[in-house]
Write an enzyme that holds these catalytic residues in place. Structure first.
Site, mmCIF file in Angstrom:
data_model
loop_
_atom_site.group_PDB
_atom_site.id
_atom_site.type_symbol
_atom_site.label_atom_id
_atom_site.label_comp_id
_atom_site.label_asym_id
_atom_site.label_seq_id
_atom_site.Cartn_x
_atom_site.Cartn_y
_atom_site.Cartn_z
ATOM 1 N N ASN A 12 -12.674 -53.132 -104.743
ATOM 2 C CA ASN A 12 -11.346 -52.785 -104.226
ATOM 3 C C ASN A 12 -11.545 -52.220 -102.826
ATOM 4 O OD1 ASN A 12 -8.825 -51.827 -103.624
ATOM 5 N ND2 ASN A 12 -8.888 -50.104 -105.056
ATOM 6 N N TRP A 13 -11.204 -53.048 -101.840
ATOM 7 C CA TRP A 13 -11.454 -52.640 -100.460
ATOM 8 C C TRP A 13 -10.474 -51.587 -99.957
ATOM 9 C CZ3 TRP A 13 -13.069 -56.907 -96.463
ATOM 10 C CH2 TRP A 13 -14.363 -57.317 -96.755
ATOM 11 N N LYS A 14 -9.393 -51.388 -100.715
ATOM 12 C CA LYS A 14 -8.348 -50.471 -100.248
ATOM 13 C C LYS A 14 -7.970 -50.859 -98.807
ATOM 14 C CE LYS A 14 -10.362 -46.998 -103.166
ATOM 15 N NZ LYS A 14 -10.226 -45.658 -103.671
ATOM 16 N N HIS A 101 -2.619 -49.207 -109.372
ATOM 17 C CA HIS A 101 -3.728 -48.333 -108.958
ATOM 18 C C HIS A 101 -3.170 -46.918 -108.765
ATOM 19 C CE1 HIS A 101 -6.946 -46.594 -106.548
ATOM 20 N NE2 HIS A 101 -7.721 -47.551 -107.021
ATOM 21 N N GLU A 103 -3.597 -44.793 -106.585
ATOM 22 C CA GLU A 103 -3.138 -44.477 -105.228
ATOM 23 C C GLU A 103 -1.726 -45.014 -104.994
ATOM 24 O OE1 GLU A 103 -6.592 -46.027 -103.224
ATOM 25 O OE2 GLU A 103 -7.776 -44.448 -104.178
ATOM 26 N N GLU A 173 -9.331 -45.989 -114.998
ATOM 27 C CA GLU A 173 -9.795 -45.275 -113.820
ATOM 28 C C GLU A 173 -9.303 -43.830 -113.872
ATOM 29 O OE1 GLU A 173 -10.889 -47.955 -110.384
ATOM 30 O OE2 GLU A 173 -8.769 -47.558 -110.152
ATOM 31 N N GLY A 179 -13.228 -41.978 -105.910
ATOM 32 C CA GLY A 179 -13.592 -41.553 -104.562
ATOM 33 C C GLY A 179 -14.166 -40.147 -104.489
ATOM 34 N N SER A 219 -16.007 -43.997 -108.833
ATOM 35 C CA SER A 219 -17.305 -43.607 -108.244
ATOM 36 C C SER A 219 -18.493 -44.385 -108.793
ATOM 37 C CB SER A 219 -17.527 -42.094 -108.409
ATOM 38 O OG SER A 219 -16.545 -41.384 -107.698
ATOM 39 N N GLY A 240 -14.579 -49.067 -105.726
ATOM 40 C CA GLY A 240 -13.884 -48.851 -104.454
ATOM 41 C C GLY A 240 -14.882 -48.676 -103.321
#
Ligand code: PEP
Length: 261
Positions: A12-14, A101, A103, A173, A179, A219, A240
């Site tokens: 997941n490149w965000k 997600h 976020e 998640e 992160g 992570s 990520g």
């Protein structure tokens, strides 16, 4: 569905990437996959939508899939400035998309109902939804993590119906692990994945539930990946930070290569 009996590795490149650095990443990813025995795992990258074309134009028989990180809640074209619908994603070889997600839930107020609508839109365009669920620090500390996650899935299931739910895949998640460098304990991952699989069996029955892939995210890196993917009911990982450069992603893939199920 993602391929069965393979460890699934989704990056997941965000909000990362640039035209120039993507070229370098692509070259390295292709050569790494060629060198490794990628028969052991299935690799996908969830890109910022603006880079789908750059990747899709280079995908000829490439041994990985590209996906999106989000999709519009609206199915049809319309006056929704800034949005990208599932039909548009499908035009760029987008095989899967993350939905829900944490976020997006946090910064864009996405609810389980909205996540279900997005998943439904994706399925209509032939794109696999990768639905994210996970508890926050508070629920984990209160001992209500499993209850919280099961509620999320129940809510999505009641909006989507079991026939569509059967076509989704999930990523567990824990929000506090994303992160932060804090990976969930192996015993907690096993407990949660077991509970989610059990719930899916209740909703749709044994066979379809076993066909759903359940990934862990939070992570994951080259150092901890093997201890996570070897756990019961863990079908793969959502990565990520460690997926945005081939220096870290390549090392993670190397660890998975050659590993037997
Ligand atoms: C994610 O973005 O879904 C994620 C798991 O991030 P990280 O691997 O950086 O924790």
């Amino acid at each position: 569905m993602f391929p069965e009996k393979k460890t699934i590795v989704i990056g997941n490149w965000k909000m990362h990437g640039s035209l120039q650095s993507n070229e370098i990443f692509l070259e390295k990813l292709l050569s790494t996959l060629e060198d490794l025995n990628s028969a052991d795992f299935f690799c996908g990258i969830a890109l910022p939508a603006i880079y789908l074309f750059q990747f899709s134009s280079r995908l000829d028989n490439a041994p990985f899939f590209i996906g999106a990180q989000n999709v519009a809640q609206w199915e049809e074209p319309g006056a929704f400035t800034g949005e990208i619908n599932a039909m548009m994603l499908a035009e760029f070889d987008c095989k899967f998309s993350i939905v829900g997600h944490s976020e997006r839930r946090k910064y864009f107020g996405e609810t389980d109902k909205l996540v279900a609508k997005k998943a439904s839109n994706l399925l209509k365009s032939g794109i696999i939804p990768l639905v994210c669920v996970g508890e926050g620090q508070q629920e984990r500390e209160k001992g209500s993590a499993i209850h919280f996650v099961k509620n999320q899935i129940d809510e999505i299931a009641s909006c989507l119906g079991s026939d569509l739910l059967k076509k989704c895949n999930f990523a567990y998640e824990p929000i506090w692990a994303i992160g932060t460098g804090n990976v969930a304990k192996e015993s907690d991952i096993v407990e949660m994945h077991g509970a989610v699989k059990e719930l899916l069996v209740q909703i749709m029955g044994e066979v379809p539930a076993q066909n759903i892939s359940l990934l862990y995210g939070g992570s994951v890196n080259a150092e901890n990946v093997l201890s996570i993917v070897d756990q019961e009911n863990v079908d793969g990982i959502l990565v990520g930070g460690a997926s945005v450069s081939m220096e870290t992603f390549g090392k993670l893939l190397e660890k998975l290569a050659g590993r037997r199920q």
